[in-house]
Design a protein around this motif. Structure first.
Motif, PDB file in Angstrom:
ATOM      1  N   ALA A  10       0.819  -1.210   0.000  1.00 46.12           N
ATOM      2  CA  ALA A  10       0.000   0.000   0.000  1.00 46.12           C
ATOM      3  C   ALA A  10       0.856   1.265   0.000  1.00 46.12           C
ATOM      4  O   ALA A  10       0.616   2.203   0.760  1.00 46.12           O
ATOM      5  CB  ALA A  10      -0.979  -0.008   1.176  1.00 46.12           C
ATOM      6  N   SER A  11       1.867   1.272  -0.878  1.00 47.10           N
ATOM      7  CA  SER A  11       2.712   2.469  -1.012  1.00 47.10           C
ATOM      8  C   SER A  11       2.558   3.125  -2.380  1.00 47.10           C
ATOM      9  O   SER A  11       3.208   4.134  -2.651  1.00 47.10           O
ATOM     10  CB  SER A  11       4.187   2.117  -0.756  1.00 47.10           C
ATOM     11  OG  SER A  11       4.662   1.185  -1.718  1.00 47.10           O
ATOM     12  N   GLY A  12       1.725   2.547  -3.261  1.00 47.45           N
ATOM     13  CA  GLY A  12       1.480   3.151  -4.568  1.00 47.45           C
ATOM     14  C   GLY A  12       2.165   2.479  -5.737  1.00 47.45           C
ATOM     15  O   GLY A  12       2.124   2.991  -6.856  1.00 47.45           O
ATOM     16  N   LYS A  13       2.769   1.330  -5.514  1.00 49.54           N
ATOM     17  CA  LYS A  13       3.495   0.625  -6.583  1.00 49.54           C
ATOM     18  C   LYS A  13       2.578   0.229  -7.735  1.00 49.54           C
ATOM     19  O   LYS A  13       2.887   0.511  -8.901  1.00 49.54           O
ATOM     20  CB  LYS A  13       4.190  -0.636  -6.039  1.00 49.54           C
ATOM     21  CG  LYS A  13       5.245  -0.388  -5.017  1.00 49.54           C
ATOM     22  CD  LYS A  13       5.808  -1.676  -4.447  1.00 49.54           C
ATOM     23  CE  LYS A  13       4.777  -2.615  -3.907  1.00 49.54           C
ATOM     24  NZ  LYS A  13       3.975  -2.135  -2.784  1.00 49.54           N
ATOM     25  N   SER A  14       1.483  -0.414  -7.437  1.00 54.45           N
ATOM     26  CA  SER A  14       0.564  -0.880  -8.487  1.00 54.45           C
ATOM     27  C   SER A  14       0.026   0.282  -9.300  1.00 54.45           C
ATOM     28  O   SER A  14      -0.071   0.205 -10.528  1.00 54.45           O
ATOM     29  CB  SER A  14      -0.614  -1.643  -7.880  1.00 54.45           C
ATOM     30  OG  SER A  14      -0.182  -2.794  -7.222  1.00 54.45           O
ATOM     31  N   THR A  15      -0.323   1.353  -8.632  1.00 54.74           N
ATOM     32  CA  THR A  15      -0.856   2.527  -9.323  1.00 54.74           C
ATOM     33  C   THR A  15       0.194   3.123 -10.250  1.00 54.74           C
ATOM     34  O   THR A  15      -0.093   3.417 -11.419  1.00 54.74           O
ATOM     35  CB  THR A  15      -1.332   3.577  -8.296  1.00 54.74           C
ATOM     36  OG1 THR A  15      -2.339   2.976  -7.469  1.00 54.74           O
ATOM     37  CG2 THR A  15      -1.881   4.811  -8.984  1.00 54.74           C
ATOM     38  N   LEU A  16       1.415   3.298  -9.754  1.00 56.94           N
ATOM     39  CA  LEU A  16       2.477   3.864 -10.577  1.00 56.94           C
ATOM     40  C   LEU A  16       2.751   2.986 -11.793  1.00 56.94           C
ATOM     41  O   LEU A  16       2.838   3.467 -12.924  1.00 56.94           O
ATOM     42  CB  LEU A  16       3.756   4.054  -9.762  1.00 56.94           C
ATOM     43  CG  LEU A  16       4.973   4.560 -10.548  1.00 56.94           C
ATOM     44  CD1 LEU A  16       4.700   5.922 -11.174  1.00 56.94           C
ATOM     45  CD2 LEU A  16       6.202   4.597  -9.646  1.00 56.94           C
ATOM     46  N   ILE A  17       2.848   1.692 -11.587  1.00 60.18           N
ATOM     47  CA  ILE A  17       3.146   0.784 -12.695  1.00 60.18           C
ATOM     48  C   ILE A  17       2.000   0.761 -13.700  1.00 60.18           C
ATOM     49  O   ILE A  17       2.230   0.769 -14.915  1.00 60.18           O
ATOM     50  CB  ILE A  17       3.483  -0.625 -12.164  1.00 60.18           C
ATOM     51  CG1 ILE A  17       4.831  -0.575 -11.433  1.00 60.18           C
ATOM     52  CG2 ILE A  17       3.507  -1.650 -13.283  1.00 60.18           C
ATOM     53  CD1 ILE A  17       5.186  -1.829 -10.681  1.00 60.18           C
ATOM     54  N   SER A  18       0.786   0.754 -13.218  1.00 68.57           N
ATOM     55  CA  SER A  18      -0.374   0.772 -14.118  1.00 68.57           C
ATOM     56  C   SER A  18      -0.384   2.038 -14.963  1.00 68.57           C
ATOM     57  O   SER A  18      -0.589   1.981 -16.190  1.00 68.57           O
ATOM     58  CB  SER A  18      -1.654   0.655 -13.294  1.00 68.57           C
ATOM     59  OG  SER A  18      -2.777   0.781 -14.112  1.00 68.57           O
ATOM     60  N   ASP A  19      -0.168   3.180 -14.333  1.00 70.35           N
ATOM     61  CA  ASP A  19      -0.138   4.453 -15.066  1.00 70.35           C
ATOM     62  C   ASP A  19       1.005   4.465 -16.082  1.00 70.35           C
ATOM     63  O   ASP A  19       0.844   4.911 -17.217  1.00 70.35           O
ATOM     64  CB  ASP A  19       0.021   5.626 -14.092  1.00 70.35           C
ATOM     65  CG  ASP A  19      -1.200   5.849 -13.213  1.00 70.35           C
ATOM     66  OD1 ASP A  19      -2.272   5.269 -13.502  1.00 70.35           O
ATOM     67  OD2 ASP A  19      -1.077   6.607 -12.223  1.00 70.35           O
ATOM     68  N   PHE A  20       2.156   3.957 -15.680  1.00 73.97           N
ATOM     69  CA  PHE A  20       3.319   3.921 -16.566  1.00 73.97           C
ATOM     70  C   PHE A  20       3.065   2.992 -17.753  1.00 73.97           C
ATOM     71  O   PHE A  20       3.367   3.331 -18.901  1.00 73.97           O
ATOM     72  CB  PHE A  20       4.555   3.458 -15.780  1.00 73.97           C
ATOM     73  CG  PHE A  20       5.808   3.382 -16.598  1.00 73.97           C
ATOM     74  CD1 PHE A  20       6.548   4.524 -16.860  1.00 73.97           C
ATOM     75  CD2 PHE A  20       6.253   2.171 -17.116  1.00 73.97           C
ATOM     76  CE1 PHE A  20       7.711   4.467 -17.615  1.00 73.97           C
ATOM     77  CE2 PHE A  20       7.397   2.104 -17.873  1.00 73.97           C
ATOM     78  CZ  PHE A  20       8.137   3.249 -18.125  1.00 73.97           C
ATOM     79  N   ALA A  21       2.502   1.834 -17.499  1.00 74.79           N
ATOM     80  CA  ALA A  21       2.264   0.842 -18.561  1.00 74.79           C
ATOM     81  C   ALA A  21       1.287   1.366 -19.612  1.00 74.79           C
ATOM     82  O   ALA A  21       1.419   1.043 -20.805  1.00 74.79           O
ATOM     83  CB  ALA A  21       1.749  -0.457 -17.960  1.00 74.79           C
ATOM     84  N   LEU A  22       0.313   2.171 -19.200  1.00 73.49           N
ATOM     85  CA  LEU A  22      -0.628   2.744 -20.165  1.00 73.49           C
ATOM     86  C   LEU A  22       0.084   3.651 -21.168  1.00 73.49           C
ATOM     87  O   LEU A  22      -0.298   3.716 -22.333  1.00 73.49           O
ATOM     88  CB  LEU A  22      -1.725   3.535 -19.444  1.00 73.49           C
ATOM     89  CG  LEU A  22      -2.773   2.691 -18.731  1.00 73.49           C
ATOM     90  CD1 LEU A  22      -3.686   3.579 -17.893  1.00 73.49           C
ATOM     91  CD2 LEU A  22      -3.575   1.865 -19.718  1.00 73.49           C
ATOM     92  N   ARG A  23       1.108   4.334 -20.725  1.00 72.44           N
ATOM     93  CA  ARG A  23       1.855   5.251 -21.597  1.00 72.44           C
ATOM     94  C   ARG A  23       3.042   4.584 -22.287  1.00 72.44           C
ATOM     95  O   ARG A  23       3.604   5.154 -23.219  1.00 72.44           O
ATOM     96  CB  ARG A  23       2.362   6.436 -20.796  1.00 72.44           C
ATOM     97  CG  ARG A  23       1.257   7.344 -20.323  1.00 72.44           C
ATOM     98  CD  ARG A  23       1.859   8.575 -19.721  1.00 72.44           C
ATOM     99  NE  ARG A  23       0.847   9.471 -19.225  1.00 72.44           N
ATOM    100  CZ  ARG A  23       1.119  10.665 -18.741  1.00 72.44           C
ATOM    101  NH1 ARG A  23       2.354  11.096 -18.709  1.00 72.44           N
ATOM    102  NH2 ARG A  23       0.158  11.433 -18.298  1.00 72.44           N
ATOM    103  N   HIS A  24       3.444   3.413 -21.795  1.00 75.16           N
ATOM    104  CA  HIS A  24       4.644   2.746 -22.318  1.00 75.16           C
ATOM    105  C   HIS A  24       4.361   1.263 -22.591  1.00 75.16           C
ATOM    106  O   HIS A  24       4.854   0.382 -21.884  1.00 75.16           O
ATOM    107  CB  HIS A  24       5.798   2.897 -21.318  1.00 75.16           C
ATOM    108  CG  HIS A  24       6.174   4.321 -21.089  1.00 75.16           C
ATOM    109  ND1 HIS A  24       7.023   4.996 -21.918  1.00 75.16           N
ATOM    110  CD2 HIS A  24       5.758   5.213 -20.151  1.00 75.16           C
ATOM    111  CE1 HIS A  24       7.146   6.235 -21.491  1.00 75.16           C
ATOM    112  NE2 HIS A  24       6.388   6.397 -20.427  1.00 75.16           N
ATOM    113  N   PRO A  25       3.606   0.985 -23.648  1.00 72.79           N
ATOM    114  CA  PRO A  25       3.269  -0.408 -23.953  1.00 72.79           C
ATOM    115  C   PRO A  25       4.479  -1.246 -24.369  1.00 72.79           C
ATOM    116  O   PRO A  25       4.374  -2.469 -24.425  1.00 72.79           O
ATOM    117  CB  PRO A  25       2.253  -0.283 -25.091  1.00 72.79           C
ATOM    118  CG  PRO A  25       2.519   1.049 -25.698  1.00 72.79           C
ATOM    119  CD  PRO A  25       3.004   1.929 -24.596  1.00 72.79           C
TER     120      PRO A  25
END
Length: 183
Positions: A10-25
């Motif tokens: 619960a430190s924001g890892k999943s959110t950061l990776i999800s946001d990054f993956a949307l912009r960097h397929p």
């Protein structure tokens, strides 16, 4: 580029990776090893953390990991959980098991180009319930930050960057790091 995003639960890892993956397929995403455990290993225990350490190390092997990958958690996360569990329960991991975990972590982290750490901060709180084991969460955060300063574990050449801030600021910081490396 092989990126590992580290931090306590619960430190924001999943959110950061999800946001990054949307912009960097072009990046392959490796999910949290916790998601790959069978339900019998879900409890916070030395055995489950050791299994996740092994899974996270295995997927970083050069023969397995694609050239562009971003992983939620690396072996250093689970080494930190093992350390935190010892601190909280006073149960000590056998020395040989600890040394194997350190060696595996050190070897796997040599395959990482960038370690992004999302530390817990009072300015960017993520509120969690008691079901999230807040004491373990805090202890793991502290253990992880301690391990980052140990060159015997992270090596001398690994780029380690702590990212804080809100969701947008964290994504912008990660993208700036990637853009800076591709120049």
């Amino acid at each position: 580029m092989r990126i590992v995003v580290s931090g306590t639960h619960a430190s924001g890892k999943s959110t950061l990776i999800s946001d990054f993956a949307l912009r960097h397929p072009e990046f392959v995403v490796f999910p949290d090893p916790f998601e790959l455990l069978d339900e019998a290993q879900d409890a916070a225990s030395a055995a489950s953390f050791a299994a996740q350490l092994r899974m996270s190390a295995d997927r970083l092997e050069l023969a397995v990991a694609p050239e562009n990958a971003i992983a939620e958690r690396g072996p250093i996360d689970f080494l930190a959980y093992l350390s935190a569990l010892e601190d909280l329960t006073s149960a000590t991991l056998p020395r040989v098991a600890w040394e194997r975990a350190v060696a595996l972590t050190r070897e796997a982290m040599q395959q990482v180009d960038l370690l992004v750490v999302l530390p817990l901060t009072p300015t960017d709180p993520i509120v969690v319930g008691t079901d999230e084991h807040p004491a373990l969460r805090d202890a793991m955060n502290d253990a992880l930050l301690d391990l980052l300063g140990d060159p015997d574990i992270v090596g001398e050449d690994l780029e380690i960057v702590e990212i804080t801030g809100d969701r947008d600021r964290r994504l912008a910081a990660l993208e700036a790091l990637i853009a800076g490396r591709s120049r």
